[in-house]
Design a protein around this motif. Structure first.
Motif, PDB file in Angstrom:
ATOM      1  N   GLU A 159       5.507 -11.232  -3.578  1.00  0.00           N
ATOM      2  CA  GLU A 159       6.720 -10.764  -3.228  1.00  0.00           C
ATOM      3  C   GLU A 159       7.594 -10.248  -4.438  1.00  0.00           C
ATOM      4  OE1 GLU A 159       8.738 -12.108   0.287  1.00  0.00           O
ATOM      5  OE2 GLU A 159       7.656 -13.711   0.543  1.00  0.00           O
ATOM      6  N   LEU A 161       8.917  -7.592  -5.155  1.00  0.00           N
ATOM      7  CA  LEU A 161      10.138  -6.579  -5.159  1.00  0.00           C
ATOM      8  C   LEU A 161      11.345  -7.259  -4.411  1.00  0.00           C
ATOM      9  CD1 LEU A 161       8.118  -3.340  -4.185  1.00  0.00           C
ATOM     10  CD2 LEU A 161       8.378  -4.497  -6.449  1.00  0.00           C
ATOM     11  N   ARG A 169      13.147  -0.748  -4.856  1.00  0.00           N
ATOM     12  CA  ARG A 169      12.216  -1.218  -3.958  1.00  0.00           C
ATOM     13  C   ARG A 169      11.177  -0.080  -3.823  1.00  0.00           C
ATOM     14  NH1 ARG A 169      12.538  -6.458  -1.222  1.00  0.00           N
ATOM     15  NH2 ARG A 169      10.857  -5.836   0.467  1.00  0.00           N
ATOM     16  N   ARG A 173       7.586   0.385  -5.630  1.00  0.00           N
ATOM     17  CA  ARG A 173       6.423   0.453  -4.428  1.00  0.00           C
ATOM     18  C   ARG A 173       5.608   1.515  -5.125  1.00  0.00           C
ATOM     19  NH1 ARG A 173       8.884   0.964   0.862  1.00  0.00           N
ATOM     20  NH2 ARG A 173       8.437   3.133   0.786  1.00  0.00           N
ATOM     21  N   TYR A 189      -1.522  -8.763  -2.710  1.00  0.00           N
ATOM     22  CA  TYR A 189      -0.044  -8.615  -2.729  1.00  0.00           C
ATOM     23  C   TYR A 189       0.720  -9.123  -1.297  1.00  0.00           C
ATOM     24  CZ  TYR A 189       4.289  -5.617  -3.073  1.00  0.00           C
ATOM     25  OH  TYR A 189       5.450  -5.374  -3.018  1.00  0.00           O
ATOM     26  N   THR A 191       3.791 -10.086   1.119  1.00  0.00           N
ATOM     27  CA  THR A 191       5.098  -9.663   1.485  1.00  0.00           C
ATOM     28  C   THR A 191       5.279  -9.938   2.677  1.00  0.00           C
ATOM     29  OG1 THR A 191       6.552  -7.536   1.537  1.00  0.00           O
ATOM     30  CG2 THR A 191       4.062  -7.115   1.946  1.00  0.00           C
ATOM     31  N   ASP A 193       7.416  -7.674   4.296  1.00  0.00           N
ATOM     32  CA  ASP A 193       7.844  -6.286   4.566  1.00  0.00           C
ATOM     33  C   ASP A 193       6.792  -5.366   5.156  1.00  0.00           C
ATOM     34  OD1 ASP A 193       8.814  -3.763   4.619  1.00  0.00           O
ATOM     35  OD2 ASP A 193      10.329  -4.042   2.763  1.00  0.00           O
ATOM     36  N   GLU A 196       6.225  -2.207   3.276  1.00  0.00           N
ATOM     37  CA  GLU A 196       5.309  -2.464   1.880  1.00  0.00           C
ATOM     38  C   GLU A 196       3.848  -2.491   2.320  1.00  0.00           C
ATOM     39  OE1 GLU A 196       6.732  -5.574  -0.706  1.00  0.00           O
ATOM     40  OE2 GLU A 196       8.911  -4.727  -0.610  1.00  0.00           O
ATOM     41  N   THR A 199       2.560   1.057   3.323  1.00  0.00           N
ATOM     42  CA  THR A 199       2.217   1.991   2.525  1.00  0.00           C
ATOM     43  C   THR A 199       1.328   1.506   1.234  1.00  0.00           C
ATOM     44  OG1 THR A 199       4.228   1.234   1.534  1.00  0.00           O
ATOM     45  CG2 THR A 199       4.620   2.857   3.050  1.00  0.00           C
ATOM     46  N   LEU A 200       1.188   0.355   1.094  1.00  0.00           N
ATOM     47  CA  LEU A 200       0.476  -0.079  -0.261  1.00  0.00           C
ATOM     48  C   LEU A 200      -1.354  -0.289  -0.107  1.00  0.00           C
ATOM     49  CD1 LEU A 200       2.822  -2.223  -2.065  1.00  0.00           C
ATOM     50  CD2 LEU A 200       2.075  -0.018  -2.910  1.00  0.00           C
TER      51      LEU A 200
END
Length: 351
Positions: A159, A161, A169, A173, A189, A191, A193, A196, A199-200
């Motif tokens: 986490e 961000l 953020r 990102r 990663y 998260t 969220d 996030e 998109t990642l």
């Protein structure tokens, strides 16, 4: 190389089982995101991979070698935490090179690796500043740079961000996505969220109470969720889920109308995403309702419709739509975009 494999990995804290037999393969160079609500075990699983938490049962392999019982220093991984954990009395340059200095690396090697990392992260103008003279996003880039200089087998992000404001953020990102493209390193990663995650990630691992609910690309999870939990966790606004009954190739909405049912099995709930609903005249479509709230967001408007026995239904509409609270509407669900779930919440395949 940076492949990571988990085989029946478990984590117990006394009599409490937090990770419940996870099997997962992460390919070299892959960006994998662990996502789920608070308490689902995503950070614990990451710490087990990094060696910061002991693995109670099962195995963890890195590049085919068993590292289950090895300390963090022997795994060749590096972690970036929510907290930047920078030394306030040191410059950016010294913070980034500190781990190499304590390992006894020659000064020339340290300088070379720090400069290379600074170029990747666009930190060259800030190398002689101290952390207090940096923004939150710049401090996080320094923390990432400190990891890059170690040339790890894989990066673990917990986490990273969470402490940044909304604008930073989005910026960070983008920076992390570009960093993965430049380094082509394995990244895991964590998260809560889902934006996030979407998109990642090359692949998303959705965790629910210590087990994997589903693994797949963002598109796979969005378009073909395996169960109700994934369907409602992935996507913003979340999927509308409505009670229904099925028989004779038709579904019947409670308090609404019927439609074609093309699945194997019996459904008790239908799911439809907000962007897959048409606003129609009353009496048209699959159900009727009354507009409760219109949330204007610029390009989009979220229309919250009170559909009586079906509850509230969220519709994503064009931003310039002209609707008012209290206005009656019909709602039509796009064919081919409907999801059906059985009594246990499992998605039904097409028949």
């Amino acid at each position: 190389m940076g492949s990571i494999t988990l085989k029946s990995a478990e984590k117990w804290f006394g009599e409490l089982q937090v990770i419940k037999g996870v099997d997962l393969e992460i390919q070299d160079g892959e960006f994998v995101v662990f996502v789920g609500p608070s308490g689902c075990g995503k950070s614990t699983l990451l710490r087990m991979i990094g060696g910061l938490e002991e693995t109670s049962c099962g195995q963890i392999l890195i590049d085919g070698g068993d590292v289950t019982d090895q300390p963090p220093s022997k795994r060749g991984l590096t972690m970036v935490f929510q907290s930047y954990a920078l030394y306030p009395h040191m410059s950016v340059r010294d913070n980034m090179g500190f781990s190499l200095k304590t390992a006894g690396a020659p000064k020339a090697e340290i300088d070379q690796k720090v400069m290379k990392a600074a170029e990747v992260l666009k930190l060259e103008p800030y190398l002689d500043r101290r952390p207090k003279a940096l923004s939150g996003g710049q401090r996080q880039r320094v923390a990432i740079g400190r990891s890059i200089v170690r040339d790890p087998t894989a990066f673990l992000f917990d986490e990273p961000l969470s402490n940044l404001d909304a604008a930073l953020r989005v910026e960070m990102r983008y920076e992390i996505a570009k960093l993965h493209q430049r380094l082509n390193s394995t990244m895991i990663y964590v998260t809560h969220d889902q934006v996030e995650a979407m998109t990642l990630a090359d692949r998303i691992v959705v965790l629910e109470f210590g087990v994997i609910a589903q693994v797949g690309t963002p598109r796979e999870l969005y378009e073909n969720p395996a169960n109700l939990f994934v369907a409602q966790f992935i996507g913003s606004p979340k999927m509308n889920v409505l009670p229904c009954a099925t028989s004779g190739g038709q579904f019947q909405l409670e308090g609404g109308r019927s439609g074609a049912f093309d699945r194997a099995g019996m459904a008790t709930q239908i799911g439809i995403r907000p962007e897959h609903i048409d606003l129609l005249s009353p009496g048209e479509g699959h159900c009727d309702g009354t507009i409760d709230v219109v949330e204007y967001l610029g390009a989009d408007s979220y229309v919250i419709v009170d559909a009586g026995l079906l509850g509230q239904i969220t519709v994503r509409a064009h931003g310039d739509i002209d609707l008012s609270p209290g206005q009656p509407v019909g709602l039509g669900f796009h064919e081919g975009r409907r999801h059906f779930f059985d009594a246990q919440g499992k998605a039904l395949p097409k028949g």
